[in-house]
Enzyme design. Structure first.
Site, PDB file in Angstrom:
ATOM      1  N   LYS A 184     -16.561 -13.688  -9.320  1.00 51.82           N
ATOM      2  CA  LYS A 184     -16.082 -12.313  -9.456  1.00 51.82           C
ATOM      3  C   LYS A 184     -17.226 -11.318  -9.604  1.00 51.82           C
ATOM      4  CE  LYS A 184     -12.361 -11.616 -11.815  1.00 51.82           C
ATOM      5  NZ  LYS A 184     -11.162 -11.062 -12.445  1.00 51.82           N
ATOM      6  N   ASN A 189      -4.806   2.483 -13.563  1.00 52.21           N
ATOM      7  CA  ASN A 189      -3.929   1.484 -12.961  1.00 52.21           C
ATOM      8  C   ASN A 189      -2.495   1.991 -13.035  1.00 52.21           C
ATOM      9  OD1 ASN A 189      -3.113  -1.079 -11.883  1.00 52.21           O
ATOM     10  ND2 ASN A 189      -2.426  -1.661 -13.932  1.00 52.21           N
ATOM     11  N   HIS A 206       1.477   0.592 -13.233  1.00 49.13           N
ATOM     12  CA  HIS A 206       2.251  -0.615 -13.543  1.00 49.13           C
ATOM     13  C   HIS A 206       3.737  -0.259 -13.495  1.00 49.13           C
ATOM     14  CE1 HIS A 206       2.967  -4.595 -15.083  1.00 49.13           C
ATOM     15  NE2 HIS A 206       3.814  -4.076 -15.945  1.00 49.13           N
ATOM     16  N   MET A 253      -3.919  -6.827  -7.306  1.00 47.81           N
ATOM     17  CA  MET A 253      -3.394  -7.904  -8.137  1.00 47.81           C
ATOM     18  C   MET A 253      -4.499  -8.856  -8.600  1.00 47.81           C
ATOM     19  SD  MET A 253      -0.530  -6.714  -8.328  1.00 47.81           S
ATOM     20  CE  MET A 253       1.068  -7.418  -8.603  1.00 47.81           C
ATOM     21  N   ARG A 254      -5.448  -8.300  -9.305  1.00 45.39           N
ATOM     22  CA  ARG A 254      -6.613  -9.060  -9.718  1.00 45.39           C
ATOM     23  C   ARG A 254      -7.097  -8.430 -11.027  1.00 45.39           C
ATOM     24  NH1 ARG A 254      -9.506 -12.526  -7.012  1.00 45.39           N
ATOM     25  NH2 ARG A 254      -8.167 -12.414  -5.200  1.00 45.39           N
ATOM     26  N   GLY A 268       0.784  -1.240   0.000  1.00 46.69           N
ATOM     27  CA  GLY A 268       0.000   0.000   0.000  1.00 46.69           C
ATOM     28  C   GLY A 268       0.809   1.279   0.000  1.00 46.69           C
ATOM     29  N   SER A 269       2.057   1.225  -0.486  1.00 47.39           N
ATOM     30  CA  SER A 269       2.836   2.476  -0.486  1.00 47.39           C
ATOM     31  C   SER A 269       2.250   3.488  -1.474  1.00 47.39           C
ATOM     32  CB  SER A 269       4.322   2.214  -0.770  1.00 47.39           C
ATOM     33  OG  SER A 269       4.535   1.823  -2.096  1.00 47.39           O
ATOM     34  N   ASN A 270       1.705   3.027  -2.577  1.00 44.44           N
ATOM     35  CA  ASN A 270       1.067   3.967  -3.515  1.00 44.44           C
ATOM     36  C   ASN A 270      -0.229   4.520  -2.932  1.00 44.44           C
ATOM     37  OD1 ASN A 270       2.483   4.225  -6.295  1.00 44.44           O
ATOM     38  ND2 ASN A 270       2.692   2.060  -5.744  1.00 44.44           N
TER      39      ASN A 270
HETATM   40  C1  GAR Z   1       3.448  -1.350  -7.385  1.00 49.21           C
HETATM   41  O1  GAR Z   1       4.796  -1.416  -7.798  1.00 49.21           O
HETATM   42  C2  GAR Z   1       2.516  -1.430  -8.583  1.00 49.21           C
HETATM   43  O2  GAR Z   1       3.021  -0.784  -9.711  1.00 49.21           O
HETATM   44  C3  GAR Z   1       2.434  -2.921  -8.798  1.00 49.21           C
HETATM   45  O3  GAR Z   1       2.283  -3.423  -7.488  1.00 49.21           O
HETATM   46  C4  GAR Z   1       3.066  -2.610  -6.600  1.00 49.21           C
HETATM   47  C5  GAR Z   1       2.257  -2.289  -5.372  1.00 49.21           C
HETATM   48  O4  GAR Z   1       3.061  -1.644  -4.404  1.00 49.21           O
HETATM   49  N1  GAR Z   1       1.355  -3.295  -9.671  1.00 49.21           N
HETATM   50  C6  GAR Z   1       1.454  -4.232 -10.615  1.00 49.21           C
HETATM   51  O5  GAR Z   1       2.435  -4.925 -10.771  1.00 49.21           O
HETATM   52  C7  GAR Z   1       0.220  -4.381 -11.505  1.00 49.21           C
HETATM   53  N2  GAR Z   1       0.470  -5.243 -12.596  1.00 49.21           N
HETATM   54  P1  GAR Z   1       2.410  -0.892  -3.168  1.00 49.21           P
HETATM   55  O6  GAR Z   1       1.416  -1.886  -2.516  1.00 49.21           O
HETATM   56  O7  GAR Z   1       3.533  -0.577  -2.248  1.00 49.21           O
HETATM   57  O8  GAR Z   1       1.708   0.337  -3.668  1.00 49.21           O
END
Ligand code: GAR
Length: 193
Positions: A65, A107, A109, A90-91, A12-14
């Site tokens: 789903k 999203n 990536h 991640m879904r 959850g850092s983003n």
């Molecule tokens: C992030 O790096 C995001 O870009 C990636 O999951 C991580 C979540 O980090 N997403 C994917 O790979 C989607 N295909 P976070 O939980 O620290 O935000």
């Protein structure tokens, strides 16, 4: 003030970068709900600390789903969500959410799409030996990591430490996600053209 929902499955850092930017006024928005499909994930604790309401659920508690996405979309409707930000959710988003929120779901990536789609983009790029890594923000559609690209940032790195490049990419993600949301909100293009 724009109502955001942030979806996450992991640390959850983003999510935190977005929620903090709302709290300190950098974003003219508020996170009205944090949606998490993995109860106990790090993002849940971060959300509680920041006072953001959490919608936690276990996909296996639902018949499929469509059922859990209906429950999520109903909550988004109730909260008046205008823009959905997937942040390590991640879904694959299915028809129910796309049908009701399509064109309003972003999203993030951790690669320069269309290179390195999928769940292990950083590792894949590292193993490939790229020298320019990066981050992509895109609207989602029914394809995996497809949909219209909104913004990208390059992260040049020529070292051999995956942890180091991963940390650089995460920093770039936090900056780019907040800047991109801000641009979308300010141009009132919350819904994809
Ligand atoms: C992030 O790096 C995001 O870009 C990636 O999951 C991580 C979540 O980090 N997403 C994917 O790979 C989607 N295909 P976070 O939980 O620290 O935000």
């Amino acid at each position: 003030m724009t109502n955001l929902a942030v979806f996450a499955s992991g640390s959850g850092s983003n999510f935190e970068a977005i929620a903090r930017s709302c709290a300190d006024g950098r974003l003219d928005a508020r996170v009205v709900v944090c949606v998490c499909d993995r109860p106990g994930a790090g993002v849940v604790e971060r959300a509680r600390r920041l006072g953001v309401p959490v919608l936690e659920f276990r996909p296996r508690d639902y018949a499929g789903k469509r059922d859990f996405e209906r429950m999520i979309a109903d909550r988004l409707d109730e909260e008046g969500v205008e823009l959905v930000c997937l942040a390590g959710y991640m879904r694959i988003v299915g028809e129910e959410l796309l049908g009701r929120y399509g064109g309003r779901i972003l999203n993030i990536h951790p690669a320069l799409l269309p290179a390195f789609p999928g769940a292990h983009a950083i590792r894949d790029a590292f193993e490939y030996g790229v020298k320019v890594y990066g981050v992509t923000i895109h609207y989602i559609d029914e394809t995996i990591d497809g949909g219209t690209i909104v913004s990208q940032a390059a992260v040049p790195y020529d070292g051999d430490d995956i942890d180091e490049v991963e940390a650089m990419i995460h920093q770039a993600e936090h900056r780019l996600y907040v800047d991109t949301i801000s641009r979308i909100i300010n141009s009132k293009e919350g819904k994809q053209e």
